[in-house]
Each structure stands twice: as C-alpha cells, then as structure tokens.
Design a protein around this motif. Sequence first.
Motif, PDB file in Angstrom:
ATOM      1  N   UNK A 285      48.141  16.886   6.925  1.00 35.77           N
ATOM      2  CA  UNK A 285      48.879  16.506   8.135  1.00 35.77           C
ATOM      3  C   UNK A 285      47.934  16.194   9.287  1.00 35.77           C
ATOM      4  N   UNK A 286      46.793  16.872   9.331  1.00 36.77           N
ATOM      5  CA  UNK A 286      45.814  16.613  10.395  1.00 36.77           C
ATOM      6  C   UNK A 286      45.325  15.171  10.309  1.00 36.77           C
ATOM      7  N   UNK A 287      45.079  14.718   9.086  1.00 36.31           N
ATOM      8  CA  UNK A 287      44.660  13.326   8.899  1.00 36.31           C
ATOM      9  C   UNK A 287      45.794  12.384   9.267  1.00 36.31           C
ATOM     10  N   UNK A 288      46.992  12.710   8.829  1.00 41.46           N
ATOM     11  CA  UNK A 288      48.148  11.840   9.064  1.00 41.46           C
ATOM     12  C   UNK A 288      48.524  11.780  10.545  1.00 41.46           C
ATOM     13  N   UNK A 289      48.201  12.814  11.310  1.00 43.10           N
ATOM     14  CA  UNK A 289      48.576  12.836  12.733  1.00 43.10           C
ATOM     15  C   UNK A 289      47.721  11.894  13.571  1.00 43.10           C
ATOM     16  N   UNK A 290      46.624  11.406  13.003  1.00 45.44           N
ATOM     17  CA  UNK A 290      45.810  10.337  13.618  1.00 45.44           C
ATOM     18  C   UNK A 290      45.392  10.648  15.053  1.00 45.44           C
ATOM     19  N   UNK A 291      44.899  11.855  15.261  1.00 45.29           N
ATOM     20  CA  UNK A 291      44.372  12.202  16.578  1.00 45.29           C
ATOM     21  C   UNK A 291      45.373  12.767  17.554  1.00 45.29           C
ATOM     22  N   UNK A 292      46.637  12.870  17.185  1.00 52.28           N
ATOM     23  CA  UNK A 292      47.647  13.444  18.080  1.00 52.28           C
ATOM     24  C   UNK A 292      47.397  14.940  18.265  1.00 52.28           C
ATOM     25  N   UNK A 293      47.828  15.475  19.382  1.00 52.75           N
ATOM     26  CA  UNK A 293      47.702  16.922  19.609  1.00 52.75           C
ATOM     27  C   UNK A 293      48.766  17.679  18.828  1.00 52.75           C
ATOM     28  N   UNK A 294      49.781  16.953  18.311  1.00 58.19           N
ATOM     29  CA  UNK A 294      50.887  17.592  17.605  1.00 58.19           C
ATOM     30  C   UNK A 294      50.717  17.474  16.088  1.00 58.19           C
TER      31      UNK A 294
END
Length: 411
Positions: A285-294
């Motif tokens: 999910x960290x990769x998929x969030x693409x730099x978002x804080x969420x």
Amino acid sequence: MNNKQLNKIIKDGVPGRTAIGGGLYFRLSTSGTCSWQVRYTINNKRKWFTLLDSYPHLSIADAKHDAVLLLRDVKHGKDPALEKKNALQEEIVTVHQLFDDWFKTDINKRLKHPEIPHRIYTKEIAPFIGELRLKDVTALQVRSIIHKVIESNRPATANDTLMYTKQLFRHAAKLGLVENNPALAFTMSDAGGAEKSRDRALDLDEISRMFSVLRSQAHTFTRDNYLACALLITLGVRKGELIAAQWQEIDFDNEVWHLPSERSKTGIAISIPLPADVIEWLNELKVRSAGSIYVFPSRRASVRRGYISDDTLNHALAKLFGKKVDSNKQPTNNHFEEQDVNHFVVHDLRRTCRSLLAYLGVSSHIAERCLNHKLKGVEGIYNRHDYMDERREALDKLAALISPLINHTED
C-alpha cells in the motif's frame, strides 16, 4: 470585580451568575462555558441578553462598555433580544442556511463525529428540501424523504435521516424560525423500524470464498479495497480508523500502528501490533499510495479530504452483491451469492475478527483489547495494562490462520 476573581470563579466551577454592576453579569454554565449577560427591563418584562464575545476574549472593561451601550438602546425603546432574533430570521431563510447555522453553532462543537449528520443531510435531505424556505417544508415532504431511503433498502440510514431531520427543525424552533416541527410526528416505525443488533460473522470457508470473489472481480474491486478488507478482518479495527490512517502512524521497524486518540472511537490512543503478513500488505500500500500521507489516499482530486470516502468500501462490496449504488449504471450479478456467501457488510469483518479470536482460544479480555473495546466494570477502572505482548501473540495467530486465504493465488 477583577480578572483574578473571575478566574477563581471559573476554577471553582460552580455554575451561576455573578453581578459585575450596571446590569452586567458574568455567567458560568453547568458545562463550564463562560459568557457575559446583561439584565434589562422593557415593557415591564425582565430579560437577559448574552453578549457576542465571552471572557477572556471580551475583557471586564469592554463588557461593561458594551452593557452601557446596550442599556442606552433599551432606554430608547429598542429590545436587543428581539432585534437579534429578527436579524437571525433574515439570515436564516432556507433549509440550507438552517443546517449551516446548526452545524456551526451546535453539531461541530458538541459531536465527536460531526461528519455523520453532515453526510446524512448532504446525501439524503438536502437534495429534496435544501433550497426550500423553512416555512414551506411540510410533513409530506419529510415522509417522502424517509420513504426514498427506505426504498433503497437502508433502514438504519432511514432512522438516522428521520432523527437528524427532527433535530434540524428542533433547532429552527429553538431560534423561533418555525412554529411547528414538520418531522416531529414521525417515529422509528415510520422509518427503518427498530434496529436489531447484527450478529453476522463469516466462517473460514466463507472468508476463503469471499476473497476468491474479490480476486475474480479485480477489474472493479480494486487492489486497495482488497487489502483494506484484509486489514479489517485481520486487525479488527473500525473502518473509519483504518481509512483515515496516515503513514506517520505506522512504525515499520517495530511493527506497530500507533492509532492517535483523536481518531480512536474510544478517544484513547492505542498501539496496534502488526503481524508480518500485515506489514507486507502495508508495504504494498505504501508503494500504491504514491507519496500520499494517507494509507488509502483519495482517488479523486476534487474531494474535500485526502483519504477515501466513508462509502467507498461499502459501495464496492454492495456492487458485488448485485445492488444498485450508481444511478447511472445498472447493477451487476450477485457474485457473492453465486459462491454461496451470504450478505455481509463492512462492519461484519470486524465482528468476524472477534469471532475468529474466540475460535483460536484467545481470552475474552485480550480479544476485547484487540478490538480496542473498553473493559467494563471494575476491571475497566483498575486494569490499565495494555496487553501488548498478548495482543501481538493473538493477532499473529489470527494472521497465520487467515492470511493463506487472503494471499491465495488462483490456479
């Protein structure tokens, strides 16, 4: 009267009015709220007027000055309370304006989750009567709103819609904007009826078939949604707590999620141990969030907040049950029914987690803490132990049991 004396009154916390002089009073409410009030008499009636600002924002000297000006107007026949009411009536004409005032002056201050009545109003009430003048809203229109929700097979939402409509027009009556509450005569039996406590929990076979269905519908049920369901059923957290999670709360090194008090439904911060499989899902999910804080960033740029909507998971599951959730699209087949999975909702995944913990022989008080439930009675008062090690062991066992069903690759 000076600041030191006023501060002592506030510290002592005894509600009541204290005379300052010249008709000015300092009032401390039972909730601890401070206000300046002016006592005056007009047309042989004694009245009270609350000044707009309160102590300490409005000093004693400034409050006295405002009181003098107000009483001077009274001598010239002006009733400040009546003028305030008339000004308010001019400002609040439509249902939209009424809700804005209710939200700003009451809901947003009183409720821990003001977004709930805001969502109900915006989705269920506003489209039908939001633009209407208050005096033009009828009981028939209220009934029509409720019936629209009932027809969509959402009895709990129908009850909430009726409840908030009643409260909205009660606010109008309190301000003297309407004489009658058009929703007052309706009861729960006119809406969704008495709500029964849900007891739905999925067994291991159903969990296997459930995730099989989700994988088979990956073109509509996104990978983010899939992993959200995996986290809900493995950690037992509440949906609202999960979808608003931020990466700064996740301690990958120590394998802990630090859920802050302001986002915990209990109002108490808790550290949630994360099994190895959960860490793998979060890394994805960290990769998929693409730099978002969420952890679950919003998928639309035009929304009012940075993470996914409260309805995202609900609607995604409902579509697979063949329900119509988009007015512009026809419902699909009931894919879950085809695989013998009875109806369930997002919150049932949390109940499933609790059921599986019991199945694994986890002690009740440990399982309750895993779900961030407050311990009841005397134990809840005196037992402050966080059971971190015990909770980690319990959630590791649960992850070992169900992660093969979640991570399974179709042949």
